[in-house]
Design a protein around this motif. Structure first.
Motif, PDB file in Angstrom:
ATOM      1  N   ILE A 598       0.846  -1.286  -0.079  1.00  0.00           N
ATOM      2  CA  ILE A 598       0.089  -0.038  -0.035  1.00  0.00           C
ATOM      3  C   ILE A 598       0.920   1.360  -0.006  1.00  0.00           C
ATOM      4  CG2 ILE A 598      -1.754   1.312   1.195  1.00  0.00           C
ATOM      5  CD1 ILE A 598      -2.729  -1.302   2.455  1.00  0.00           C
ATOM      6  N   VAL A 599       2.029   1.005   0.761  1.00  0.00           N
ATOM      7  CA  VAL A 599       2.843   2.434   0.712  1.00  0.00           C
ATOM      8  C   VAL A 599       3.404   2.605  -0.542  1.00  0.00           C
ATOM      9  CG1 VAL A 599       5.093   3.189   1.609  1.00  0.00           C
ATOM     10  CG2 VAL A 599       3.455   2.195   3.235  1.00  0.00           C
ATOM     11  N   ALA A 600       4.067   1.540  -1.278  1.00  0.00           N
ATOM     12  CA  ALA A 600       4.561   1.547  -2.447  1.00  0.00           C
ATOM     13  C   ALA A 600       3.699   2.153  -3.376  1.00  0.00           C
ATOM     14  CB  ALA A 600       5.250   0.211  -2.854  1.00  0.00           C
ATOM     15  N   GLU A 601       2.461   1.824  -3.506  1.00  0.00           N
ATOM     16  CA  GLU A 601       1.507   1.976  -4.582  1.00  0.00           C
ATOM     17  C   GLU A 601       0.752   3.352  -4.257  1.00  0.00           C
ATOM     18  OE1 GLU A 601      -1.097  -1.120  -4.655  1.00  0.00           O
ATOM     19  OE2 GLU A 601       0.250  -2.726  -5.342  1.00  0.00           O
ATOM     20  N   ASN A 602       1.211   4.082  -3.329  1.00  0.00           N
ATOM     21  CA  ASN A 602       0.432   5.542  -2.956  1.00  0.00           C
ATOM     22  C   ASN A 602       1.568   6.463  -2.864  1.00  0.00           C
ATOM     23  OD1 ASN A 602      -2.754   5.079  -2.693  1.00  0.00           O
ATOM     24  ND2 ASN A 602      -1.558   3.237  -1.645  1.00  0.00           N
ATOM     25  N   ILE A 603       2.423   6.480  -3.940  1.00  0.00           N
ATOM     26  CA  ILE A 603       3.519   7.592  -3.922  1.00  0.00           C
ATOM     27  C   ILE A 603       3.160   8.529  -5.219  1.00  0.00           C
ATOM     28  CG2 ILE A 603       6.043   8.008  -4.063  1.00  0.00           C
ATOM     29  CD1 ILE A 603       6.484   4.901  -3.196  1.00  0.00           C
ATOM     30  N   HIS A 604       3.504   9.686  -4.859  1.00  0.00           N
ATOM     31  CA  HIS A 604       3.627  10.690  -6.134  1.00  0.00           C
ATOM     32  C   HIS A 604       4.041  10.132  -7.410  1.00  0.00           C
ATOM     33  CE1 HIS A 604       3.761  14.580  -8.446  1.00  0.00           C
ATOM     34  NE2 HIS A 604       2.844  14.904  -7.589  1.00  0.00           N
ATOM     35  N   GLU A 605       3.513  10.287  -8.782  1.00  0.00           N
ATOM     36  CA  GLU A 605       4.166   9.915 -10.103  1.00  0.00           C
ATOM     37  C   GLU A 605       5.592  10.577 -10.122  1.00  0.00           C
ATOM     38  OE1 GLU A 605       2.016  11.404 -12.924  1.00  0.00           O
ATOM     39  OE2 GLU A 605       2.214  13.344 -12.771  1.00  0.00           O
ATOM     40  N   LYS A 606       6.078  11.375  -9.479  1.00  0.00           N
ATOM     41  CA  LYS A 606       7.266  12.101  -9.543  1.00  0.00           C
ATOM     42  C   LYS A 606       8.408  11.727  -8.520  1.00  0.00           C
ATOM     43  CE  LYS A 606       6.259  16.029 -12.232  1.00  0.00           C
ATOM     44  NZ  LYS A 606       6.225  17.434 -12.284  1.00  0.00           N
ATOM     45  N   GLY A 607       7.545  10.888  -7.396  1.00  0.00           N
ATOM     46  CA  GLY A 607       8.234  10.225  -6.132  1.00  0.00           C
ATOM     47  C   GLY A 607       8.931   9.341  -6.565  1.00  0.00           C
ATOM     48  N   TYR A 608       9.665   8.449  -5.405  1.00  0.00           N
ATOM     49  CA  TYR A 608      10.036   7.258  -5.364  1.00  0.00           C
ATOM     50  C   TYR A 608       9.859   6.002  -4.408  1.00  0.00           C
ATOM     51  CZ  TYR A 608      13.866   9.194  -8.545  1.00  0.00           C
ATOM     52  OH  TYR A 608      14.566   9.956  -9.623  1.00  0.00           O
ATOM     53  N   ALA A 609       9.857   4.861  -5.139  1.00  0.00           N
ATOM     54  CA  ALA A 609       9.529   3.915  -4.177  1.00  0.00           C
ATOM     55  C   ALA A 609      10.827   3.259  -3.876  1.00  0.00           C
ATOM     56  CB  ALA A 609       8.655   2.850  -4.466  1.00  0.00           C
ATOM     57  N   VAL A 610      11.495   3.177  -2.722  1.00  0.00           N
ATOM     58  CA  VAL A 610      12.568   2.675  -2.301  1.00  0.00           C
ATOM     59  C   VAL A 610      12.608   1.260  -1.942  1.00  0.00           C
ATOM     60  CG1 VAL A 610      15.007   2.975  -0.870  1.00  0.00           C
ATOM     61  CG2 VAL A 610      13.703   4.936  -1.810  1.00  0.00           C
ATOM     62  N   LEU A 611      13.156   0.318  -2.900  1.00  0.00           N
ATOM     63  CA  LEU A 611      12.808  -0.993  -2.485  1.00  0.00           C
ATOM     64  C   LEU A 611      13.915  -1.899  -2.215  1.00  0.00           C
ATOM     65  CD1 LEU A 611      10.350  -1.556  -5.500  1.00  0.00           C
ATOM     66  CD2 LEU A 611       9.785  -0.911  -3.007  1.00  0.00           C
ATOM     67  N   ASN A 612      14.046  -2.881  -1.200  1.00  0.00           N
ATOM     68  CA  ASN A 612      14.987  -3.902  -1.141  1.00  0.00           C
ATOM     69  C   ASN A 612      15.191  -4.694  -2.092  1.00  0.00           C
ATOM     70  OD1 ASN A 612      16.917  -5.696  -0.136  1.00  0.00           O
ATOM     71  ND2 ASN A 612      15.907  -5.583   1.878  1.00  0.00           N
ATOM     72  N   ALA A 613      16.123  -4.688  -2.910  1.00  0.00           N
ATOM     73  CA  ALA A 613      16.302  -5.675  -4.189  1.00  0.00           C
ATOM     74  C   ALA A 613      16.616  -7.145  -3.710  1.00  0.00           C
ATOM     75  CB  ALA A 613      17.200  -5.165  -5.148  1.00  0.00           C
ATOM     76  N   ASP A 614      16.973  -7.092  -2.350  1.00  0.00           N
ATOM     77  CA  ASP A 614      17.462  -8.514  -1.897  1.00  0.00           C
ATOM     78  C   ASP A 614      16.274  -9.465  -1.507  1.00  0.00           C
ATOM     79  OD1 ASP A 614      20.158  -7.864  -2.603  1.00  0.00           O
ATOM     80  OD2 ASP A 614      20.512  -7.168  -0.224  1.00  0.00           O
ATOM     81  N   ASP A 615      15.007  -8.921  -1.260  1.00  0.00           N
ATOM     82  CA  ASP A 615      13.941  -9.470  -0.958  1.00  0.00           C
ATOM     83  C   ASP A 615      12.825  -9.530  -2.084  1.00  0.00           C
ATOM     84  OD1 ASP A 615      11.262  -9.485   0.184  1.00  0.00           O
ATOM     85  OD2 ASP A 615      12.209  -9.057   2.384  1.00  0.00           O
ATOM     86  N   ASP A 616      12.647 -10.688  -2.376  1.00  0.00           N
ATOM     87  CA  ASP A 616      11.804 -11.172  -3.361  1.00  0.00           C
ATOM     88  C   ASP A 616      10.427 -10.469  -3.133  1.00  0.00           C
ATOM     89  OD1 ASP A 616      13.988 -12.715  -4.421  1.00  0.00           O
ATOM     90  OD2 ASP A 616      13.233 -14.541  -3.740  1.00  0.00           O
ATOM     91  N   ASN A 617       9.993 -10.522  -2.025  1.00  0.00           N
ATOM     92  CA  ASN A 617       8.469  -9.929  -1.776  1.00  0.00           C
ATOM     93  C   ASN A 617       8.565  -8.709  -2.089  1.00  0.00           C
ATOM     94  OD1 ASN A 617       7.225 -12.271  -0.908  1.00  0.00           O
ATOM     95  ND2 ASN A 617       8.390 -12.440   0.882  1.00  0.00           N
ATOM     96  N   VAL A 618       9.604  -7.633  -1.848  1.00  0.00           N
ATOM     97  CA  VAL A 618       9.599  -6.189  -1.832  1.00  0.00           C
ATOM     98  C   VAL A 618       9.883  -5.934  -3.104  1.00  0.00           C
ATOM     99  CG1 VAL A 618      10.912  -4.372  -1.155  1.00  0.00           C
ATOM    100  CG2 VAL A 618      10.527  -5.889   0.526  1.00  0.00           C
ATOM    101  N   TYR A 619      10.740  -6.819  -4.037  1.00  0.00           N
ATOM    102  CA  TYR A 619      11.115  -6.303  -5.129  1.00  0.00           C
ATOM    103  C   TYR A 619       9.980  -6.442  -6.106  1.00  0.00           C
ATOM    104  CZ  TYR A 619      13.419  -6.406  -9.824  1.00  0.00           C
ATOM    105  OH  TYR A 619      14.094  -5.807 -10.956  1.00  0.00           O
ATOM    106  N   SER A 620       9.043  -7.394  -5.917  1.00  0.00           N
ATOM    107  CA  SER A 620       7.762  -7.721  -6.638  1.00  0.00           C
ATOM    108  C   SER A 620       7.021  -6.552  -6.515  1.00  0.00           C
ATOM    109  CB  SER A 620       7.084  -8.906  -6.216  1.00  0.00           C
ATOM    110  OG  SER A 620       6.333  -8.663  -4.850  1.00  0.00           O
ATOM    111  N   MET A 621       7.012  -5.696  -5.753  1.00  0.00           N
ATOM    112  CA  MET A 621       6.011  -4.426  -5.604  1.00  0.00           C
ATOM    113  C   MET A 621       6.577  -3.626  -6.824  1.00  0.00           C
ATOM    114  SD  MET A 621       6.160  -3.653  -1.693  1.00  0.00           S
ATOM    115  CE  MET A 621       5.992  -4.818  -0.485  1.00  0.00           C
ATOM    116  N   LYS A 622       7.609  -3.655  -7.437  1.00  0.00           N
ATOM    117  CA  LYS A 622       8.229  -2.624  -8.430  1.00  0.00           C
ATOM    118  C   LYS A 622       7.150  -2.792  -9.571  1.00  0.00           C
ATOM    119  CE  LYS A 622      12.394  -1.757 -11.279  1.00  0.00           C
ATOM    120  NZ  LYS A 622      12.127  -2.201 -12.284  1.00  0.00           N
TER     121      LYS A 622
END
Length: 892
Positions: A598-622
């Motif tokens: 929910i946090v990753a999907e509610n970011i301003h279009e010019k903003g940034y989702a900072v994601l842990n690329a080592d975590d498959d579950n987190v990376y899937s949010m991309k």
């Protein structure tokens, strides 16, 4: 059946990113789980007869009658409650159409989800829907009109009036956030230092002196008269004996009205005799000690609206009236007028229903009529003496026909009175010629004027008068927003949040922070406790001193009520692990990932989702983010990092003892982990991950690398800066650590860190939290037993959360002892006694880890123990240049 829980979301939530206002009603169908609607004889027919408008519900088939089709074929009662709750609100004048009913993961238990306009009405509708379904199952009668009437009452009590609603709508159209501040009409537009407030059509800029002047009709008239503005002659009186002299001085026709009132309350227009004038005086005295008797100006009633001292709109107002047809009674004519679909209860529609009140009765008596009288065809009878829309009047827009001289007069009046939003009542034959020439006059000046007559005139062009209000409050396209950085994940949220806040503060920002420890405004702790939910976020966003919000966003608040904001600028997701499963219907790791996203999907279009690329579950949010991505990894050769960097993306990685920041082909070494206190010289790998996320979050917010580096060097995991997160106390022959690790993943991270310290012996003092699943509690202690030589298990009475403390402790013991030969297990029921035992039996070159939720109390305990070891008794011989004096410092 029974309702287990009912709650409301107020922001982006587990069920929808776009529909922020949802009711989530958790119901247990009990025996009805085995009885769908088709299995209950007569159920569908009874419900259709009670609520025939349910036919309009399309449901999953996608066409009118779709839900009725499902009802007849057989559907479960939770689904029926969803549709009934929605239709109840629609019947009460609230447009609600979204709904979902999903299993909670346990047999017979469902989450019934449906939209609402007003929260209290939505909750009422949910409970009423449950009662209706029960009645239909039992074949009982049900008073549907009672519920609809109650919902209408709630709607009128809770909803914004048309003026406030129009300003809010315009603010939303410009992406300006809104926050209701009370149960009335006070609203905050914008966040933090950029906020503006409105209450109805008063703003934070509205002068209280100007409002006082406008309320005092005598003072208003004096100011206007002394500055050559056209006003009618009149006098102010305060007792009945003064009525006759006042009438004699002013001369008929007259108007009698209270000095201190508004919206025409207590006013009587054109009484025909001294006796009627006396009655009018008594009516006005109910609202003010002073009463104006002034010359009645013949003509039409106009309202000129001036916003920010610029003319905005004008409307002709016509009092509530009926026109005779030669056969219908006055009562019948009123009923016919009220059948107009544009009329409704209160402010629900463009026009308001006409009600027969004391004012109407006085007019009837004056004319010698009763409600049974029949008016001749074509004769108009006015039912009110004032033209307010709230009493059933109508309006006609005349903005485009107003003479420039009248515009000049109106703008000048607004400046003399000093109102930023000013309603000027004028009586004149028309506004297309100067009112001085036509014999017109300014009758009244109003603060907080209503907008409805301009927004939805009965005749003529609607005017968006909310636009100049927003232009005034937020000039040059300002959005009223401050940067919001939201941090979520299973572990590391608090540390990452605090580090980001520290970096932003070092960069000159006035930061408001929410954490599981409390709420901080510019380093000042204002609330203690777990403040990682939406209400705490809104607390920060309400603060007028804050220009940057850094929000720890925990699972509990998101699942219960959604996010505390509409959209953020940066969202950091640290990791997703199996913790808190089995609560609020979140049963699986996939569902937990969806919740955190929910946090990753509610970011301003010019903003940034900072994601842990080592975590498959987190990376899937991309795949589903609406914004840019920034990735971090402990592995510089991670293919995800390489791909993202090759495409010009921003990344942060750990490589050869160094934190590296990359943006496309650009690369910079931020700092050696050895120089970052939080990482304990690089031994705490999980803290390096937190550092990577914080670096990215602040870098994409424009913080320079040098500022980030300086901030990393000054952030220490001490009880002051990071309470309860790996606070290390160094004693003469051992170390003691206080930490909040409360799940298997957190325990594993701490276990690896303790192992890296090279101690000869390690002890963990642990307990369990009652809201974990059995397997999670056992995994937690099993992990501890894998890394520590000794476990001292105590019974936590404060965090049982619905369980027996003994049961929780036994599960912890069971998990620990399932690792034979790995750790010595002891049970000491009291936490303080368990810690005392560890301290009294400490071994040389050992580490004691205390895993606790009582951070403040335990920190105080260990600090006192540390002070005892230091023995801070200073004598003169310890102080340079004190000579040979042997006395103590106090001369004793």
């Amino acid at each position: 059946m029974k309702i287990l829980e009912i709650r409301a979301t107020r922001g982006p939530n587990y069920w929808s990113n776009w529909r922020h206002k949802l009711i989530v009603m958790k119901v247990d169908l009990e025996e009805m789980e085995h009885h769908p609607s088709s299995h209950i004889q007569g159920f569908a027919g009874r419900l259709e007869a009670l609520m025939p408008s349910l036919y309009q519900h399309r449901c999953s088939p996608g066409y009118e009658g779709g839900f009725i089709e499902r009802l007849r074929e057989g559907t479960w009662m939770g689904h029926v409650m969803e549709h009934v709750a929605l239709e109840l609100q629609v019947l009460a004048g609230m447009q609600c159409g979204f709904g979902r009913t999903r299993s909670n993961g346990k047999a017979g238990i469902y989450n019934v989800v449906f939209s609402y306009e007003e929260e209290r009405a939505g909750i009422y509708a949910g409970r009423a829907a449950f009662a209706i379904v029960e009645a239909m199952i039992g074949g009982k009668s049900y008073d549907l009109e009672k519920d609809i009437s109650e919902l209408r009452q709630i709607r009128e009590q809770e909803r914004f009036g048309p003026s406030t609603a129009s300003i809010i709508h315009e603010a939303k159209r410009r992406n300006i956030p809104i926050l209701r501040l009370n149960e009335y009409s006070m609203v905050q537009l914008g966040w933090g230092v950029h906020q503006q407030r409105i209450q109805a059509t008063m703003t934070g800029r509205t002068s209280s002196i100007a409002l006082e002047i406008a309320l005092d009709k005598e003072e208003t008239k004096k100011i206007l008269y002394n500055n050559a503005c056209p006003v009618p002659d009149g006098v102010v009186i305060s007792c009945g004996e003064e009525v006759r002299p006042a009438v004699s001085k002013v001369g008929f026709p007259i108007v009698v009205k209270p000095v201190d009132a508004h919206q025409g309350i207590g006013a009587t227009i054109n009484p025909k005799s001294v006796e009627e004038a006396f009655v009018a005086f008594e009516a006005a005295r109910e609202y003010s000690d002073r009463v104006i008797v002034e010359r009645y100006i013949e003509g039409n009633d106009y309202r000129m609206l001036v916003i920010n001292h610029q003319f905005a709109a004008a409307a002709r107002r016509i009092p509530a009236h009926v026109i005779g047809d030669g056969r219908s009674t006055l009562q019948q004519l009123i009923e016919q007028v009220n059948q107009d679909p544009r009329r409704g209860f209160g402010h629900e529609k463009m026009l308001t229903e006409i009600k027969v009140d004391a004012m109407t009765q006085r007019l009837l008596e004056r004319a010698g009529y009763t409600l049974e009288a029949v008016l001749p065809r074509g004769q108009t009878f006015y039912l009110k003496t004032t033209a307010n829309l709230s009493t059933g009047g109508i309006s006609e827009d005349v903005t485009d026909t107003v003479h420039p001289t009248n515009i000049f007069i109106a703008e000048r009046v607004s400046k003399f009175i000093g109102l930023d939003i000013c309603g000027i009542d004028v009586v004149a034959p028309n506004l297309s010629e100067p009112i001085q020439q036509s014999g017109g006059a300014i009758i009244e000046v109003n603060g907080a004027p209503g907008f409805r007559m301009h927004l939805s005139p009965t005749r003529g062009k609607p005017r968006n008068v909310a636009k100049p209000v927003i232009d005034m409050l937020f000039p040059t396209g300002q959005s009223g927003r401050i940067p919001i950085i939201s941090v979520t994940g299973t572990n590391g949220k608090t540390t990452t949040t605090r580090l980001i806040a520290h970096i932003m503060k070092m960069n000159g920002k006035m930061v408001g922070t929410t954490t599981t420890d409390g709420i901080y405004i510019q380093n000042n702790l204002l609330y203690k406790g777990d403040c990682s939910g939406p209400e705490s976020a809104r607390f920060v966003l309400r603060d007028p001193t804050v220009d940057c919000a850094v929000l720890e966003t925990a699972r509990g608040g998101m699942v219960r009520a959604g996010l505390g904001y509409d959209i953020c600028d940066v969202g950091v997701i640290t990791n997703v692990a199996s913790d808190h499963l089995g609560l609020y219907g979140i049963q699986t790791l996939e569902q937990m990932t969806r919740l955190k996203s929910i946090v990753a999907e509610n970011i301003h279009e010019k903003g940034y989702a900072v994601l842990n690329a080592d975590d498959d579950n987190v990376y899937s949010m991309k795949a589903n983010i609406p914004c840019h991505a920034a990735l971090f990894s402990m592995d510089a050769s991670n293919p995800r990092i390489r791909e993202h960097t090759a495409r010009g993306g921003i990344t942060a990685v750990y490589q050869d003892g160094m934190i590296i920041l990359r943006k496309g082909s650009w690369c910079v070494a931020v700092e050696k982990v050895f120089n970052i206190p939080l990482t304990y010289s690089g031994k705490a790998a999980f803290q390096i991950q937190n550092v990577l996320g914080a670096i990215l979050a602040t870098f994409v917010q424009g913080v320079q690398v040098e500022e980030i580096r300086n901030s990393l060097q000054t952030f220490v995991p001490s009880p002051a800066q990071l309470p309860g997160r790996m606070n290390v106390f160094a004693f003469e022959n051992h170390k003691l650590i206080i930490d909040y690790a409360h799940n298997p993943a957190g325990m594993e991270a701490m276990g690896k860190f303790v192992t890296s310290l090279g101690a000869d012996f390690s002890t963990a003092v642990i307990a369990g939290t009652g809201d974990r699943r059995d397997e999670d509690l056992k995994d937690y202690s099993r992990t501890a037993a894998e890394y520590f030589d000794e476990l001292i298990i105590w019974k936590d009475e404060d965090y049982t959360r619905g369980r027996k403390s003994t049961q929780v402790m036994n599960l912890i013991v069971e998990g620990a002892r399932s690792m034979p030969g790995k750790a010595l297990v002891q049970i000491i029921l009291d936490e303080d006694e368990a810690v005392d035992h560890a301290l009294q039996n400490v071994r040389p070159n050992s580490v004691i880890c205390i895993f606790t939720g009582r951070i403040e109390a335990m920190t105080a305990k260990i600090t006192a123990h540390k002070e005892q070891e230091l023995n801070l008794d200073i004598t003169p011989k310890d102080i340079p240049n004190m000579g040979s004096r042997s006395e103590g410092l106090n001369g004793e």
